[in-house]
Design an enzyme around this catalytic site. Sequence first.
Site, PDB file in Angstrom:
ATOM      1  CG  ASP A 102      -1.757  -1.100   1.351  1.00  0.00           C
ATOM      2  OD1 ASP A 102      -2.187  -1.715   0.305  1.00  0.00           O
ATOM      3  OD2 ASP A 102      -2.257  -1.490   2.393  1.00  0.00           O
TER       4      ASP A 102
HETATM    5  N1  URA Z   1      -1.042  -5.854   4.109  1.00  0.00           N
HETATM    6  C1  URA Z   1      -1.554  -4.557   4.205  1.00  0.00           C
HETATM    7  O1  URA Z   1      -2.586  -4.382   4.559  1.00  0.00           O
HETATM    8  N2  URA Z   1      -0.915  -3.842   3.378  1.00  0.00           N
HETATM    9  C2  URA Z   1       0.247  -4.021   2.792  1.00  0.00           C
HETATM   10  O2  URA Z   1       0.832  -2.955   2.203  1.00  0.00           O
HETATM   11  C3  URA Z   1       0.790  -4.793   2.838  1.00  0.00           C
HETATM   12  C4  URA Z   1       0.074  -6.276   3.487  1.00  0.00           C
END
Ligand code: URA
Length: 241
Positions: A102
């Site tokens: 993310d």
């Molecule tokens: N899980 C999440 O919620 N976000 C990420 O970026 C990676 C794993």
Amino acid sequence: MRLDKLIGSVTDLSRAMAKRAIREGAVTVDGAVVRDPAADVGAETAVTLDGRPLRAVGPRYFMLHKPAGVVCAARDRLHQTVLDLLPDEDNVETLHVAGRLDIDTTGLVLLTDDGKWSHRVTSPRHRTEKHYLVTTAEPIDASVAGQFERGLFLHNEKRRLLPARLEQLAPCRARVIIAEGKYHQVKRMFAAVGNAVLELHRERIGAVALDPTLPEGGYRPLTAMEVSALASAPESAAEEA
Ligand code: URA
């Protein structure tokens, strides 16, 4: 591989032009001029043409220390992308991310132009473990490790998650190890147990740990060992998600 063939494959010279350049003494192999077009060269051999090192074409593999605020996309109108962080590489648009993070997640991102390899890394069949350091809004309840271990049911998912491990490091801090990579998975896992993730950092994918010498925004090629360690993860009988 023959020297003239190698030069023909990594430059725009035809095989005949490569032969001529070799015979004229324009080519060195491991520092010495070689005039035999049929000379045998291996993958690790250093070859120059007119004094310039030749780079092998072929699959490329990098690790990047992703900072917060950077997106795992090829292009974005608003934000810097992971590809923007590799300005010294040619043809970065041929690279893709093997396992997105993310925008606000930091840590290890793998980039490659080898689709088969990235499929191996990301496919739940191979159960490649991803290690995350998590900081939560509320203290993590003692029951959470057991719930993760049994496999949570997330909203809008047809199947229970694969078992995940939680190692508590402090009341609001833990290492979480998951073997798949569903959308926002770690954040949704904590939401499912009534908590929220404030910070998330990926420290490892399978056998490959984020290089501690890489600053945020830094990257380096994977070593041959790292590439093959991820390519040889055993396949499990798990269903593809
Ligand atoms: N899980 C999440 O919620 N976000 C990420 O970026 C990676 C794993």
